[in-house]
Design an enzyme around this catalytic site. Sequence first.
Site, mmCIF file in Angstrom:
data_model
loop_
_atom_site.group_PDB
_atom_site.id
_atom_site.type_symbol
_atom_site.label_atom_id
_atom_site.label_comp_id
_atom_site.label_asym_id
_atom_site.label_seq_id
_atom_site.Cartn_x
_atom_site.Cartn_y
_atom_site.Cartn_z
ATOM 1 N N VAL A 78 0.865 -1.178 0.000
ATOM 2 C CA VAL A 78 0.000 0.000 0.000
ATOM 3 C C VAL A 78 0.902 1.228 0.000
ATOM 4 O O VAL A 78 1.652 1.464 0.953
ATOM 5 C CB VAL A 78 -0.926 0.025 1.235
ATOM 6 N N CYS A 79 0.848 1.992 -1.069
ATOM 7 C CA CYS A 79 1.719 3.155 -1.228
ATOM 8 C C CYS A 79 0.991 4.386 -0.693
ATOM 9 O O CYS A 79 0.068 4.905 -1.324
ATOM 10 C CB CYS A 79 2.059 3.322 -2.706
ATOM 11 N N LEU A 80 1.407 4.847 0.484
ATOM 12 C CA LEU A 80 0.718 5.954 1.146
ATOM 13 C C LEU A 80 1.705 6.709 2.027
ATOM 14 O O LEU A 80 2.444 6.101 2.807
ATOM 15 C CB LEU A 80 -0.433 5.405 1.997
#
Length: 276
Positions: A78-80
Amino acid sequence: MNYCSSDFCAASIYVRVSENRMDLLRAVMIGPQGTPYHDGLFFFDAQFPASYPASPPTVYYHSGGLRLNPNLYACGKVCLSLLGTWEGHGCEKWNSAHSTMLQVLISIQALVLNEKPYFNEPGYETYANNASGQRTALEYNDTTFQYSCRTMLYSLRRAPQHFEDLVAGHFRERGRAILAACKYYMEGNKVGSVVPDEDDEDKELESANAEGSSSGVKPKNNQVDLRAGAGVVRPASFKTNMEVLFEELLMEFNVKGADTKKFCAEKLKKSQPAAA
C-alpha cells in the site's frame, strides 16, 4: 483465534482485531459510490510494530494478484505517505501524537479509492486539465471496474477468515445493484455514473410516452433514452469482458441469495428460440 469487531464511517469500514495478538488487525472497506470501486469489498491486514504509535503500522492489501489502483500493488503493498511507503510533507506523514489507524483506513477509502484513480500516479495529475488526460482516466476506470468485479468474485469464492458472513450479506444486499451497474456500463454509460432506479426509470418512460401521445409526437419505438452520459466510446473488448464477468457474478450472487430474478428472467428469455 478469537476476534472482536467494530465498524466505522456509517458502516462502510469494518475492523476485526485478534484478542490473542493485539498487534494484528484486519479491515474491509466498501468501495465508495461514484467511483469505479463502488460496492466492492477491499481487505487490508495491519501489523503494529513494537514502536507504535511512534512508528506507523505495516499494511498489506489482499489484491488477488490484481493492481486496480496506482497506490495498491499486486504484491499487496500500500503506497501511502501516512504509512511511510511514499514521500510526503507535513500532515501527509505519520505523526505519533495525532495519527491513528482509523486515519489510515479513511485515507485509503477517500484518497486512494477515488473517482479518477488514474491521477493518483505520481506526475499524472498534470494531465487532469486536458482532454487527453481525462479520456485516459475514463479508460483506466473501465479497466479498474473490471478488476473490481474480479475482486468481488475472489472475495465471494475465498472470503477472508472471520469475514465470511459479512461478504455473503454484503453481496446478498448489493448484488442486484451491482448487476444493474454492469448492464448500464455495457450500454455505453460512464463507469461510476449513477444508475437510474428501475422504478423511477419506468415512471419517467411512462410520463415521456404520455407527453408524446398528447402532443402528437410519437416516441421512437415507444421509448426514450434515459441514460445519463450515454455514448461513451469503448473498445469491443470492454463489453465482451463485462459479459463474462456479469455471468460469473450472477451465478455467485444467486448462491448468496441476492435478488437476481430480473436478470435470470432476461437470461432465460434470450436462451429461448425465437418464435416462428
